[in-house]
Write a protein that holds these residues in place. Structure first.
Motif, PDB file in Angstrom:
ATOM      1  N   TYR A  85       0.899  -1.149   0.000  1.00  0.00           N
ATOM      2  CA  TYR A  85       0.000   0.000   0.000  1.00  0.00           C
ATOM      3  C   TYR A  85       0.936   1.196   0.000  1.00  0.00           C
ATOM      4  CZ  TYR A  85      -3.824   3.106   1.123  1.00  0.00           C
ATOM      5  OH  TYR A  85      -4.765   4.103   1.069  1.00  0.00           O
ATOM      6  N   PRO A  86       0.755   2.175  -0.901  1.00  0.00           N
ATOM      7  CA  PRO A  86       1.765   3.228  -1.030  1.00  0.00           C
ATOM      8  C   PRO A  86       1.993   3.986   0.278  1.00  0.00           C
ATOM      9  CG  PRO A  86       0.118   3.372  -2.774  1.00  0.00           C
ATOM     10  CD  PRO A  86      -0.395   2.380  -1.796  1.00  0.00           C
ATOM     11  N   MET A  87       3.232   4.144   0.639  1.00  0.00           N
ATOM     12  CA  MET A  87       3.570   4.924   1.837  1.00  0.00           C
ATOM     13  C   MET A  87       5.013   5.411   1.722  1.00  0.00           C
ATOM     14  SD  MET A  87       3.100   3.878   5.820  1.00  0.00           S
ATOM     15  CE  MET A  87       3.177   5.144   7.084  1.00  0.00           C
ATOM     16  N   SER A  88       5.192   6.719   1.820  1.00  0.00           N
ATOM     17  CA  SER A  88       6.545   7.274   1.804  1.00  0.00           C
ATOM     18  C   SER A  88       7.273   6.805   3.054  1.00  0.00           C
ATOM     19  CB  SER A  88       6.509   8.805   1.823  1.00  0.00           C
ATOM     20  OG  SER A  88       5.936   9.256   0.646  1.00  0.00           O
ATOM     21  N   PRO A  89       8.535   6.529   2.980  1.00  0.00           N
ATOM     22  CA  PRO A  89       9.401   6.581   1.810  1.00  0.00           C
ATOM     23  C   PRO A  89       9.647   5.205   1.184  1.00  0.00           C
ATOM     24  CG  PRO A  89      10.723   6.629   3.816  1.00  0.00           C
ATOM     25  CD  PRO A  89       9.306   6.360   4.238  1.00  0.00           C
ATOM     26  N   SER A  90       8.696   4.286   1.361  1.00  0.00           N
ATOM     27  CA  SER A  90       8.938   2.909   0.906  1.00  0.00           C
ATOM     28  C   SER A  90       8.470   2.654  -0.517  1.00  0.00           C
ATOM     29  CB  SER A  90       8.202   1.938   1.827  1.00  0.00           C
ATOM     30  OG  SER A  90       6.808   2.038   1.615  1.00  0.00           O
ATOM     31  N   THR A  91       7.699   3.592  -1.069  1.00  0.00           N
ATOM     32  CA  THR A  91       7.014   3.341  -2.331  1.00  0.00           C
ATOM     33  C   THR A  91       7.967   3.164  -3.516  1.00  0.00           C
ATOM     34  OG1 THR A  91       5.298   4.745  -1.407  1.00  0.00           O
ATOM     35  CG2 THR A  91       5.005   4.094  -3.678  1.00  0.00           C
ATOM     36  N   GLY A  92       9.144   3.801  -3.430  1.00  0.00           N
ATOM     37  CA  GLY A  92      10.112   3.710  -4.532  1.00  0.00           C
ATOM     38  C   GLY A  92      10.406   2.273  -4.936  1.00  0.00           C
ATOM     39  N   VAL A  93      10.445   1.397  -3.966  1.00  0.00           N
ATOM     40  CA  VAL A  93      10.729  -0.012  -4.242  1.00  0.00           C
ATOM     41  C   VAL A  93       9.598  -0.620  -5.079  1.00  0.00           C
ATOM     42  CG1 VAL A  93      10.986  -2.287  -3.165  1.00  0.00           C
ATOM     43  CG2 VAL A  93      12.167  -0.308  -2.189  1.00  0.00           C
ATOM     44  N   ALA A  94       8.366  -0.269  -4.724  1.00  0.00           N
ATOM     45  CA  ALA A  94       7.211  -0.785  -5.461  1.00  0.00           C
ATOM     46  C   ALA A  94       7.148  -0.192  -6.866  1.00  0.00           C
ATOM     47  CB  ALA A  94       5.926  -0.481  -4.699  1.00  0.00           C
ATOM     48  N   VAL A  95       7.481   1.084  -6.979  1.00  0.00           N
ATOM     49  CA  VAL A  95       7.469   1.744  -8.287  1.00  0.00           C
ATOM     50  C   VAL A  95       8.444   1.026  -9.218  1.00  0.00           C
ATOM     51  CG1 VAL A  95       8.068   3.877  -9.522  1.00  0.00           C
ATOM     52  CG2 VAL A  95       6.783   4.003  -7.377  1.00  0.00           C
ATOM     53  N   PHE A  96       9.639   0.803  -8.716  1.00  0.00           N
ATOM     54  CA  PHE A  96      10.666   0.140  -9.525  1.00  0.00           C
ATOM     55  C   PHE A  96      10.215  -1.268  -9.926  1.00  0.00           C
ATOM     56  CE2 PHE A  96      14.464  -2.282 -10.398  1.00  0.00           C
ATOM     57  CZ  PHE A  96      15.274  -1.394 -11.073  1.00  0.00           C
ATOM     58  N   ALA A  97       9.703  -2.009  -8.959  1.00  0.00           N
ATOM     59  CA  ALA A  97       9.271  -3.388  -9.243  1.00  0.00           C
ATOM     60  C   ALA A  97       8.117  -3.403 -10.239  1.00  0.00           C
ATOM     61  CB  ALA A  97       8.875  -4.092  -7.945  1.00  0.00           C
ATOM     62  N   ALA A  98       7.164  -2.479 -10.069  1.00  0.00           N
ATOM     63  CA  ALA A  98       6.009  -2.442 -10.972  1.00  0.00           C
ATOM     64  C   ALA A  98       6.450  -2.147 -12.398  1.00  0.00           C
ATOM     65  CB  ALA A  98       5.005  -1.384 -10.490  1.00  0.00           C
ATOM     66  N   GLN A  99       7.397  -1.221 -12.519  1.00  0.00           N
ATOM     67  CA  GLN A  99       7.828  -0.855 -13.867  1.00  0.00           C
ATOM     68  C   GLN A  99       8.578  -1.978 -14.581  1.00  0.00           C
ATOM     69  OE1 GLN A  99       9.672   2.961 -13.289  1.00  0.00           O
ATOM     70  NE2 GLN A  99       7.695   3.995 -13.280  1.00  0.00           N
ATOM     71  N   HIS A 100       9.082  -2.930 -13.821  1.00  0.00           N
ATOM     72  CA  HIS A 100       9.797  -4.048 -14.436  1.00  0.00           C
ATOM     73  C   HIS A 100       9.056  -5.377 -14.284  1.00  0.00           C
ATOM     74  CE1 HIS A 100      12.978  -0.980 -13.853  1.00  0.00           C
ATOM     75  NE2 HIS A 100      13.367  -1.418 -15.017  1.00  0.00           N
ATOM     76  N   ALA A 101       7.810  -5.310 -13.838  1.00  0.00           N
ATOM     77  CA  ALA A 101       7.059  -6.533 -13.515  1.00  0.00           C
ATOM     78  C   ALA A 101       6.946  -7.475 -14.708  1.00  0.00           C
ATOM     79  CB  ALA A 101       5.674  -6.175 -12.990  1.00  0.00           C
ATOM     80  N   GLU A 102       6.681  -6.913 -15.863  1.00  0.00           N
ATOM     81  CA  GLU A 102       6.459  -7.776 -17.023  1.00  0.00           C
ATOM     82  C   GLU A 102       7.755  -8.454 -17.458  1.00  0.00           C
ATOM     83  OE1 GLU A 102       3.958  -6.093 -20.000  1.00  0.00           O
ATOM     84  OE2 GLU A 102       4.242  -7.802 -21.340  1.00  0.00           O
ATOM     85  N   ASP A 103       8.846  -7.693 -17.478  1.00  0.00           N
ATOM     86  CA  ASP A 103      10.130  -8.274 -17.885  1.00  0.00           C
ATOM     87  C   ASP A 103      10.577  -9.379 -16.937  1.00  0.00           C
ATOM     88  OD1 ASP A 103      10.253  -6.584 -20.006  1.00  0.00           O
ATOM     89  OD2 ASP A 103      11.441  -5.057 -18.981  1.00  0.00           O
ATOM     90  N   PHE A 104      10.298  -9.187 -15.669  1.00  0.00           N
ATOM     91  CA  PHE A 104      10.739 -10.182 -14.687  1.00  0.00           C
ATOM     92  C   PHE A 104       9.709 -11.297 -14.479  1.00  0.00           C
ATOM     93  CE2 PHE A 104      13.810  -6.933 -13.652  1.00  0.00           C
ATOM     94  CZ  PHE A 104      14.929  -7.657 -13.275  1.00  0.00           C
ATOM     95  N   GLY A 105       8.513 -11.087 -15.004  1.00  0.00           N
ATOM     96  CA  GLY A 105       7.461 -12.082 -14.804  1.00  0.00           C
ATOM     97  C   GLY A 105       7.065 -12.199 -13.345  1.00  0.00           C
TER      98      GLY A 105
END
Lengths: 296, 570
Positions: free
Chosen positions: B225-245
């Motif tokens: 669930y988005p919460m500063s300052p932890s969200t950056g990790v989720a943003v990065f993972a989401a943006q690469h979700a398809e490539d990493f499966g």
């Protein structure tokens, strides 16, 4: 679903573990009937115990994983749905059932139910709805009828009972049904349909609490329910009209809305159907990213 | 004329929404590409627009990895920046910018170099290019590679069309030429050595390192669930979700996040949740479930000051006690706190092996300072990263909670093997069924809370000692303060002071006691009570003699730690 397994013999779902012998349900409890309905449905669908996972919350209904031989996870009050969602998306090959009572699914777990409807994982949610809190000895639940007096609502319940059927249809849920466990064959068929349905299937199962609910008895459910014989579950408006009927309460499949599931839509399964547990990390993708981080 | 050698701190200040981040990116990337060691860290207010945010970029001949208070070059994009950083300004600070952004009272205190940023931007076509002009000036002052600026702008604005790219390049060029001119005219003199090898290193943030480390460790499910300052990790993972499966799902609340991840682990995935203190608080019920059901889970907690909402965008090491004690009942957990970006990567990888092996919650404790820090570093040794899986097949008669000597029961998952797997949050027998048996309850409690904990403790790595074993003073630091304390000790320049850094916080290996015997112990922590000092007492019986604590929501600066240490050791 394995075509080679015996379809009618449900003995394979009989747990023979030492701890599964002493069943905690009261004599005459509706949960026995639901267990019988569930194992019959699973057997008739040709499933094997290791292909099924029942994730339950807390309460008498939530003890089901101990009294049936399938994979099971007896978890926390209200949390069965998110856990079941995690199980299903990690391994879509499993038949996943989230099971709990009306307090479990509608009170503690209410928010999760709402969002599961939005998310639409291919799981079956079975709610043992006896309109009372049994395990904590008779407090009102979200579906307790107005006016019922309980030890903690001695003035009589004045809150509006939760109409999960109407709510689920309002949220455009994928499959919404209600049954009464006193009708064995009909209930087996509904649960089979729910399990076979692709997407989130909600089955509200009326069952009496013989110890704490003296109003909604076996006889009461028979008298105050009827089967929707002439209903088209693909007609949302008609489904909604049925959903707001209060007495008698309609039974059957209210609404079916075929749509893509959570597991179908997540990027993880776009190119590859392998369950997550069989996958290895993609080191070459990490190298690609690091390469970009090196350039600029 | 002001001269800067070897190591400079450039600070950019402006309102949220003014595009400081773009300038930060242009500078860190292109200066790194040009062969300079760079470090960047930002501080920002909890608002979408307005206020004052600043970014510090250190540019150095040697590796730089720590926050410093001093400002060598300051670029204010609005009025109010100088008063906001007034304690960091000295007589040698050079302010480059427009007169209207510098308050009268500061004009005499600093070296002010007036540059017509707005006019230069308007000449290109719009005020929007002001940031790019400013970035160009700084790159010019360092004689950076302009081709790298061009390259970056093409990548950054490519999706907005050729015109936007060209205008930005034009703006950067104008700035760059002005920067060179300032050097030629002797308005400012900068001497920092370049190193070709640096140009080939990677530039990464702490948040990216956590995400990449998790991916290298086999993470294939992330719920949050988005919460500063932890969200950056989720943003990065989401943006690469398809490539990493992988599955990355933003859920309805933190309760759902951790429960969904527990379900994923139960079914054999490697799952993580990323959150901050308040979100973790909501997860504690499920943390106890993980403890009782022996369900592995990896939790990334990026600390920010609390309690409650505290200072939502600032930093603190205030959640150690939370992760140490969260949950009801007794069960073991592992707490890791990376000291830098490299450790953020390697420990995040290892977290998954640990969770899988010991079947306990593994908490990666970072903070706003670390997740928002960037610097150049050598590429990770990916070949060294090992994914160790500990899943067994459910053979007939399988018992999920089999009683074993070391407290670790073989973990099977549903659908793998003939038999079924029954996990349970109630006290249970070896098969996973509910029990209220006295003797079994005792044995299960001891299995989890004593035997398993001891197995983990025995295998826990020791802290890292930086400095001589015979040093008189031991400075104890944990997590993200590593390089700040390290640089302060370096500046202190005394052989009798050593740094003992902990990135494995709990459970502590009892052998760690040996580092403390006969020493004067100074704990440096970014919280108000000295939470780790208390843990040392509880776990190892070590008494800390001095506590250097900071708790204003800002990171320690090298200068602050140095001053504090001087008081103790001199």
């Amino acid at each position: 679903m394995n075509p080679n397994v015996e379809k009618v013999d449900k003995s394979r779902f009989e747990p023979k573990r030492p701890g599964s012998q002493d069943i905690a349900w009261c004599p005459g409890c509706g949960n026995f009937g639901i267990r019988n309905i569930l194992t019959t449905a699973l057997a008739e669908l040709g499933l094997n115990p290791n292909e099924v996972a029942i994730i339950s919350g807390i309460g008498q209904a939530a003890k089901m994983p101990h009294y049936i031989k399938v994979n099971g996870y007896h978890t926390l009050h209200g949390r069965a749905i998110p856990i079941a969602t995690g199980v299903k998306v990690a391994n879509p090959e499993l038949t996943v059932i989230a099971e709990g009572g009306d307090g479990d699914m509608y009170a503690e777990g209410g928010n999760h139910l709402l969002h599961a409807i939005r998310r639409n994982p291919d799981i079956t949610v079975l709610i043992h709805d006896n309109q009372i809190y049994g395990l904590t000895k008779g407090q009102a639940s979200p579906t307790t009828m107005k006016g019922m007096k309980t030890p903690t609502q001695p003035w009589g319940v004045f809150e509006e009972p939760f109409n999960v059927i109407a709510l689920a249809i309002a949220l455009d849920a994928s499959f919404v049904a209600r049954t009464f466990m006193g009708y064995f064959r009909e209930s087996v068929e509904i649960i089979k349909k729910a399990i076979e349905h692709k997407g989130l299937a909600i089955v509200d199962i009326f069952h009496p609490c013989v110890s704490f609910n003296k109003v909604n008895t076996y006889a009461w459910y028979r008298e105050h329910t009827y089967w929707m014989d002439d209903h088209d579950p693909y007609d949302r408006e008609a489904a909604f009209k049925r959903a707001i009927e209060t007495d008698p309460l309609p039974l059957g499949v209210f609404y079916i809305n075929e749509k893509p599931t959570f597991e179908e839509l997540v990027p993880a399964y776009k190119r590859d159907k392998t369950p997550l547990w069989k996958r290895e990390p993609k080191v070459e993708e990490i190298r690609k990213i690091l390469d970009i981080k090196r350039r600029l | 004329m002001v001269e800067f050698r070897e190591d400079l701190s450039v600070v950019l200040g402006g309102a949220a929404g003014q595009g400081i981040q773009t300038v930060e990116e242009i500078l860190t990337r292109t200066l790194k590409f040009s062969g300079y060691n760079v470090y960047a860290n930002k501080e920002y207010m909890s608002r979408v627009r307005g206020g004052i945010n600043t970014t510090e970029i250190r540019v150095s001949s040697k590796r730089v990895r720590a926050f410093v208070k001093k400002i060598d070059i300051l670029i204010p994009f609005k009025r109010g920046v100088l008063p906001w950083v007034k304690d960091r300004i000295s007589e040698s600070t050079v302010v480059i910018g427009e007169k209207e952004n510098v308050e009268e009272e500061f004009l005499e205190k600093v070296h002010f170099i007036e540059v017509p940023l707005t006019k230069m931007a308007l000449d290109v076509g719009s005020q929007l290019y002001l940031n790019t002009v400013a970035a160009g000036i700084v790159v010019g002052i360092f004689r950076g590679e302009f081709s790298a600026v061009e390259e970056y702008l093409k990548e950054r604005f490519g999706s907005k069309g050729e015109n936007v790219v060209q205008k930005n390049i034009e703006a950067a060029k104008k700035g760059y030429e002005l920067g060179l001119k300032l050097l030629e005219e002797g308005a400012v003199k900068v001497e920092v050595q370049r190193d070709e090898k640096v140009g080939d290193e990677i530039l990464l943030s702490g948040a990216e390192a956590v995400a990449l480390g998790a991916l290298a460790g086999g993470m294939n499910f992330l719920s949050f669930y988005p919460m500063s300052p932890s969200t950056g990790v989720a943003v990065f993972a989401a943006q690469h979700a398809e490539d990493f499966g992988i599955v990355v799902e933003q859920v309805e609340d933190e309760i759902s996040a951790i429960n969904m991840a527990l379900g994923a682990w139960y079914a054999g995935a490697r799952a993580m949740v990323t959150t901050s203190g308040g979100g973790f608080a909501l997860m504690t019920e499920a943390l106890s479930l993980a403890g009782m059901a022996e369900n592995p889970i990896v939790i990334h907690l990026a600390q920010r000051p609390g309690p409650a909402t505290g200072l939502p965008t600032r930093t603190m090491q205030g959640d150690l006690n939370l992760v140490l004690h969260a949950g009801h009942g007794d069960f073991p957990r592992i707490i890791l706190a990376p000291g830098n970006i490299e450790e953020a990567f390697y420990l995040s990888t290892e977290a998954f092996n640990l969770a899988d092996r010991y079947q306990v919650p593994v908490i990666i404790l970072t903070d706003q300072y670390l997740v928002d820090t960037y610097y150049n570093l050598p590429e990770f040794e990916l070949d060294k990263v090992k994914v160790e899986k500990h899943i067994v097949e459910a053979k007939p008669g399988y018992r999920r909670y089999e009683l074993t000597e070391d407290g670790i029961s073989p973990r099977a998952i549903p659908g793998y093997g003939e038999d079924v797997v029954v996990a349970n949050g109630n006290e249970h027998d070896e098969w996973g069924d509910i029990t209220e048996d006295e003797e079994l309850t005792v044995r299960m409690q001891e299995k989890r809370a004593i035997r398993k904990l001891e197995t983990i403790r025995k295998n826990a790595p020791l802290p890292r000692l930086l400095g001589g074993e015979d040093a008189k003073y031991i400075i104890v630091a944990w997590g993200s303060t590593l390089h700040i304390v390290e640089e302060a000790i370096e500046k202190l320049g005394r052989d009798d002071v050593a740094l003992l850094h902990f990135s494995w916080l709990y459970p502590l290996n009892l052998e760690a006691k040996k580092f403390f015997e006969g020493k004067t112990i100074i704990a440096v922590e970014l919280n108000v009570t000295g939470q780790f000092a208390e843990l040392l007492r509880k776990e190892l019986g070590v008494e800390v003699h001095h506590r250097v604590l900071k708790y204003d929501g800002r990171p320690f600066s090298v200068e602050e730690v140095l001053d504090a240490l001087k008081v103790v050791v001199e």
